[in-house]
Scaffold this motif. Structure first.
Motif, PDB file in Angstrom:
ATOM      1  N   PRO A  14      -4.542   1.042  -8.999  1.00  0.00           N
ATOM      2  CA  PRO A  14      -3.114   0.862  -9.300  1.00  0.00           C
ATOM      3  C   PRO A  14      -2.458  -0.058  -8.278  1.00  0.00           C
ATOM      4  N   GLY A  15      -1.602  -0.920  -8.790  1.00  0.00           N
ATOM      5  CA  GLY A  15      -0.953  -1.891  -7.924  1.00  0.00           C
ATOM      6  C   GLY A  15      -1.736  -3.172  -7.755  1.00  0.00           C
ATOM      7  N   SER A  17      -4.347  -6.458  -9.093  1.00  0.00           N
ATOM      8  CA  SER A  17      -4.161  -7.596  -9.982  1.00  0.00           C
ATOM      9  C   SER A  17      -5.482  -8.014 -10.610  1.00  0.00           C
ATOM     10  N   ARG A  66       5.638  -8.164 -14.724  1.00  0.00           N
ATOM     11  CA  ARG A  66       4.363  -7.918 -14.043  1.00  0.00           C
ATOM     12  C   ARG A  66       3.257  -8.861 -14.525  1.00  0.00           C
ATOM     13  N   ASN A  83      -0.291  -8.355 -12.665  1.00  0.00           N
ATOM     14  CA  ASN A  83       0.006  -7.832 -11.341  1.00  0.00           C
ATOM     15  C   ASN A  83       0.606  -6.437 -11.450  1.00  0.00           C
ATOM     16  N   SER A  84       0.607  -5.735 -10.335  1.00  0.00           N
ATOM     17  CA  SER A  84       1.196  -4.391 -10.282  1.00  0.00           C
ATOM     18  C   SER A  84       0.681  -3.526 -11.420  1.00  0.00           C
ATOM     19  N   LYS A  86      -0.739  -0.625 -13.616  1.00  0.00           N
ATOM     20  CA  LYS A  86      -0.418   0.795 -13.604  1.00  0.00           C
ATOM     21  C   LYS A  86      -1.640   1.614 -14.043  1.00  0.00           C
TER      22      LYS A  86
END
Length: 115
Positions: A14-15, A17, A66, A83-84, A86
């Motif tokens: 998580p977080g 890319s 994102r 990106n980011s 979840k």
């Protein structure tokens, strides 16, 4: 023969890319809108991003801010920068083109975001 080939999927925390690619052949890539979809197990395929032939982009609310979709016409390739990410579990990402009423899909690339 029209072909779409996705790549770049994998496991990510998580977080993190990932950058997906969709390489095409057999079409004049520059004139087509490119769509990116994803499908989680047991769920319907969901449109997440679109880029027109002119470079206009649109995103679903779930990924807006994102994800970034882009294209390089000289390479007949589209990219989806994610990106980011979840922890939503596994999903298969597909690229799609509609050409003269015919739908073309890649084989998909799996993305798994895990804790």
């Amino acid at each position: 023969q029209v072909q779409l080939v996705e790549s770049g999927g994998g496991l990510v925390q998580p977080g993190g890319s990932l950058r997906l690619s969709c390489a095409t052949s057999g079409i004049i890539f520059s004139i087509y809108k490119m769509d990116w979809y994803r499908q989680a197990p047991g769920k319907q395929r969901e449109l997440v991003a679109t880029i027109t032939s002119g470079g206009t982009t649109n995103y679903s609310d779930s990924v807006k801010g994102r994800f970034t979709v882009s294209r390089v016409n000289a390479k007949s390739t589209s990219y989806l920068q994610m990106n980011s990410l979840k922890p939503e579990g596994p999903a298969v990402y597909y690229c799609h083109i509609n050409s003269w009423g015919e739908d073309y899909w890649g084989q998909g690339t799996q993305v798994t975001v895990f804790s």
